[in-house]
Design a protein around this motif. Structure first.
Motif, PDB file in Angstrom:
ATOM      1  N   ILE A 164     -20.065 -17.724   5.925  1.00 38.99           N
ATOM      2  CA  ILE A 164     -19.425 -17.628   5.718  1.00 38.99           C
ATOM      3  C   ILE A 164     -19.270 -15.601   4.781  1.00 38.99           C
ATOM      4  O   ILE A 164     -19.148 -16.092   4.202  1.00 38.99           O
ATOM      5  CB  ILE A 164     -17.861 -18.211   5.415  1.00 38.99           C
ATOM      6  N   LEU A 167     -13.378 -12.091   3.725  1.00 33.79           N
ATOM      7  CA  LEU A 167     -13.438 -10.547   3.845  1.00 33.79           C
ATOM      8  C   LEU A 167     -11.181  -9.956   3.193  1.00 33.79           C
ATOM      9  O   LEU A 167     -10.936  -9.315   3.421  1.00 33.79           O
ATOM     10  CB  LEU A 167     -12.962  -9.712   5.253  1.00 33.79           C
ATOM     11  N   THR A 171      -9.187  -4.267   2.563  1.00 32.56           N
ATOM     12  CA  THR A 171      -8.737  -3.711   3.485  1.00 32.56           C
ATOM     13  C   THR A 171      -8.517  -3.224   4.850  1.00 32.56           C
ATOM     14  O   THR A 171      -9.934  -3.314   5.204  1.00 32.56           O
ATOM     15  CB  THR A 171      -8.008  -2.556   2.783  1.00 32.56           C
ATOM     16  N   ASP A 172      -7.496  -3.171   5.943  1.00 31.26           N
ATOM     17  CA  ASP A 172      -8.246  -3.380   7.095  1.00 31.26           C
ATOM     18  C   ASP A 172      -7.707  -1.668   6.982  1.00 31.26           C
ATOM     19  O   ASP A 172      -7.766  -0.585   5.852  1.00 31.26           O
ATOM     20  CB  ASP A 172      -7.079  -3.604   8.225  1.00 31.26           C
ATOM     21  N   LEU A 178      -6.402  -7.499   4.409  1.00 36.70           N
ATOM     22  CA  LEU A 178      -6.023  -8.543   5.031  1.00 36.70           C
ATOM     23  C   LEU A 178      -6.199  -9.874   4.864  1.00 36.70           C
ATOM     24  O   LEU A 178      -6.879 -10.339   4.069  1.00 36.70           O
ATOM     25  CB  LEU A 178      -7.785  -8.263   6.115  1.00 36.70           C
ATOM     26  N   ASP A 179      -5.607 -10.824   4.835  1.00 40.40           N
ATOM     27  CA  ASP A 179      -4.175 -11.961   4.654  1.00 40.40           C
ATOM     28  C   ASP A 179      -5.554 -13.684   4.849  1.00 40.40           C
ATOM     29  O   ASP A 179      -6.068 -13.841   3.735  1.00 40.40           O
ATOM     30  CB  ASP A 179      -3.166 -12.493   4.695  1.00 40.40           C
ATOM     31  N   VAL A 180      -6.045 -13.592   6.126  1.00 36.04           N
ATOM     32  CA  VAL A 180      -6.638 -14.345   6.636  1.00 36.04           C
ATOM     33  C   VAL A 180      -7.746 -13.829   6.925  1.00 36.04           C
ATOM     34  O   VAL A 180      -7.528 -14.028   8.349  1.00 36.04           O
ATOM     35  CB  VAL A 180      -6.253 -15.584   7.427  1.00 36.04           C
ATOM     36  N   GLU A 182     -11.517 -15.009   6.743  1.00 33.26           N
ATOM     37  CA  GLU A 182     -12.645 -15.654   6.895  1.00 33.26           C
ATOM     38  C   GLU A 182     -13.880 -15.571   7.670  1.00 33.26           C
ATOM     39  O   GLU A 182     -13.457 -16.557   9.064  1.00 33.26           O
ATOM     40  CB  GLU A 182     -12.985 -17.118   6.266  1.00 33.26           C
ATOM     41  N   VAL A 183     -14.960 -14.524   8.025  1.00 39.83           N
ATOM     42  CA  VAL A 183     -15.859 -14.720   9.363  1.00 39.83           C
ATOM     43  C   VAL A 183     -16.641 -16.275   9.007  1.00 39.83           C
ATOM     44  O   VAL A 183     -17.458 -15.619   8.640  1.00 39.83           O
ATOM     45  CB  VAL A 183     -15.759 -13.719   9.654  1.00 39.83           C
TER      46      VAL A 183
ATOM     47  N   SER B 102      -2.386  -7.399  11.225  1.00 40.58           N
ATOM     48  CA  SER B 102      -3.607  -5.976  10.475  1.00 40.58           C
ATOM     49  C   SER B 102      -4.155  -5.549  11.835  1.00 40.58           C
ATOM     50  O   SER B 102      -4.031  -5.763  13.007  1.00 40.58           O
ATOM     51  CB  SER B 102      -4.809  -7.885   9.827  1.00 40.58           C
ATOM     52  N   ASN B 103      -4.119  -4.518  11.012  1.00 39.97           N
ATOM     53  CA  ASN B 103      -5.428  -3.222  11.776  1.00 39.97           C
ATOM     54  C   ASN B 103      -4.015  -2.872  12.533  1.00 39.97           C
ATOM     55  O   ASN B 103      -3.801  -2.614  14.147  1.00 39.97           O
ATOM     56  CB  ASN B 103      -6.118  -3.566  12.430  1.00 39.97           C
ATOM     57  N   GLY B 150     -13.512 -20.882   8.714  1.00 41.67           N
ATOM     58  CA  GLY B 150     -14.114 -19.570   9.499  1.00 41.67           C
ATOM     59  C   GLY B 150     -13.603 -19.540  11.025  1.00 41.67           C
ATOM     60  O   GLY B 150     -13.256 -19.977  11.410  1.00 41.67           O
ATOM     61  N   LEU B 151     -13.685 -18.070  10.630  1.00 41.93           N
ATOM     62  CA  LEU B 151     -12.726 -17.542  12.485  1.00 41.93           C
ATOM     63  C   LEU B 151     -14.021 -17.207  12.640  1.00 41.93           C
ATOM     64  O   LEU B 151     -14.887 -16.216  12.608  1.00 41.93           O
ATOM     65  CB  LEU B 151     -11.383 -16.791  12.315  1.00 41.93           C
ATOM     66  N   ALA B 200     -13.108  -4.844   9.484  1.00 39.62           N
ATOM     67  CA  ALA B 200     -12.426  -3.657   8.968  1.00 39.62           C
ATOM     68  C   ALA B 200     -13.251  -1.995   9.299  1.00 39.62           C
ATOM     69  O   ALA B 200     -12.386  -1.580   9.594  1.00 39.62           O
ATOM     70  CB  ALA B 200     -12.123  -4.035   7.584  1.00 39.62           C
TER      71      ALA B 200
END
Lengths: 233, 233
Positions: A164, A167, A171-172, A178-180, A182-183, B102-103, B150-151, B200
């Motif tokens: 994972i 991030l 920041t974006d 960026l609060d959530v 986690e990729v 975000s963004n 994770g996303l 990002a």
């Protein structure tokens, strides 16, 4: 970044118990003239890992198949007709405890590796030693999703990269935190690899080149959502 | 097959309501010297589509944000603290009805496109007309999963390719009929694209080249699991 490429590794034949997956990959790479580079991620479908590790059971009929599934499952989460949604001993939620009868010779079922992270780690160590480069290795399986039709490949074993990418706190483009974010990078890697494997084309290994991932200590078990966070058990 | 490549399209700046996404993509492609080829799949993060379509709402504080989510959601599936797992009007199950902060410049929230399949179709038609080739277009968003941390990016809009490759009835390498092999190809495409986009890095468009997919009439709505099949609502 300049993008990345996904390269199938052809020429790996039927795998049998006792085979050395890393050695098979190296032979296939050599035959195809492909040299592993530092930072490559080698993606291996678990089916050849399971076969090499002897994770096969006789399954002549549906009753055999069902009893293997019940033995392999740590818990049955849902049951509808012949379909069982299960939790495996690794913590993964998937259909039929990951037990599969396709692409298996004779009347056999193939089970998940006992410790797919360890399998990935062993393959990585052998490939790195043979090639003198730093690699990632991802072992994959094909899972369904609760609310989306169709199957996608996901990571069930990981070595050499983070599972994972966290991030959170970065920041974006607007400077907003960026609060959530986690990729699940290794699940995206598994999906990208499957596009080059095909389901029936007999390509169980691909090399992903150019991702630019930093070395990491991730494990696929990092992807298991703890029971306390689970809203859908 | 000889593999495929994932090419980020740099140089698309901040998108504002009224912008033409296809025109922005064409300009960025031209600036980078990249020419679209027949069979390329162009993947676009929904955020620039939503911005171009004016799907923005003022959201100064958390209360504003929550009321936008409640307005956008067709149903709330689970609620835990500030997190809402919702069904959108499109049928997708995701956190916070897909509403995101975000963004996005200033105190605004970005909503999902009203009809992402139509958005994808419109972009495809314009790109195909300008380039004289047949393309796929996939519009993506970032979703969580019920049981995996994770996303991952998934497809919320599709045009020009099948959403699901239906391999049921075909045979595997052993001649055994594959019984459950509907692959969510466009979700795997979305995941593969995200690996090149980063979260990002401000690359909202990638070109995927060499997948060898046949033209198709798929829509992301094909991926919505019907309520009758849903075991986890």
């Amino acid at each position: 970044m300049s993008g990345y490429s996904v390269i199938p590794v052809a020429g790996i034949g039927e795998v049998v118990p006792g085979d050395d997956v890393a050695a098979l990959v190296l032979t296939a790479l050599e035959a195809s003239g492909l040299v592993l580079l530092n930072g490559d991620v080698v993606v291996v479908t678990h089916k050849i890992v399971s076969k090499a590790e002897g994770r096969l059971r006789p399954a002549v009929d549906d009753a055999d198949y069902r009893s293997i599934i019940e033995e392999e499952a740590a818990a049955v989460v849902r049951r509808r007709g012949a379909l069982m949604i299960t939790q495996t001993r690794h913590g993964f939620i998937c259909a039929n405890a990951g037990v599969d009868r396709s692409n298996v010779p004779g009347d056999q079922a193939v089970l998940l590796p006992l410790d797919p992270d360890a399998s990935a780690h062993g393959i990585r160590r052998k490939l790195e030693a043979a090639c003198g480069v730093g690699l990632g290795v991802v072992v994959t399986d094909t899972f369904g999703r609760a609310w989306r039709r169709g199957l996608v490949d996901v990571a069930i074993g990981v070595s050499g990269v983070d599972a994972i990418a966290d991030l959170r706190g970065t920041t974006d483009m607007q400077g907003r935190v960026l609060d959530v974010t986690e990729v699940a990078v290794v699940d995206e890697i598994a999906a990208a690899a499957d596009l080059a494997m095909g389901k029936a084309s007999g390509v169980p290994v691909v090399v992903i080149r150019g991702l630019g991932l930093a070395p990491g200590e991730g494990r696929a078990s990092d992807l298991v959502r703890p029971a306390a966070e689970d809203m859908f058990r």
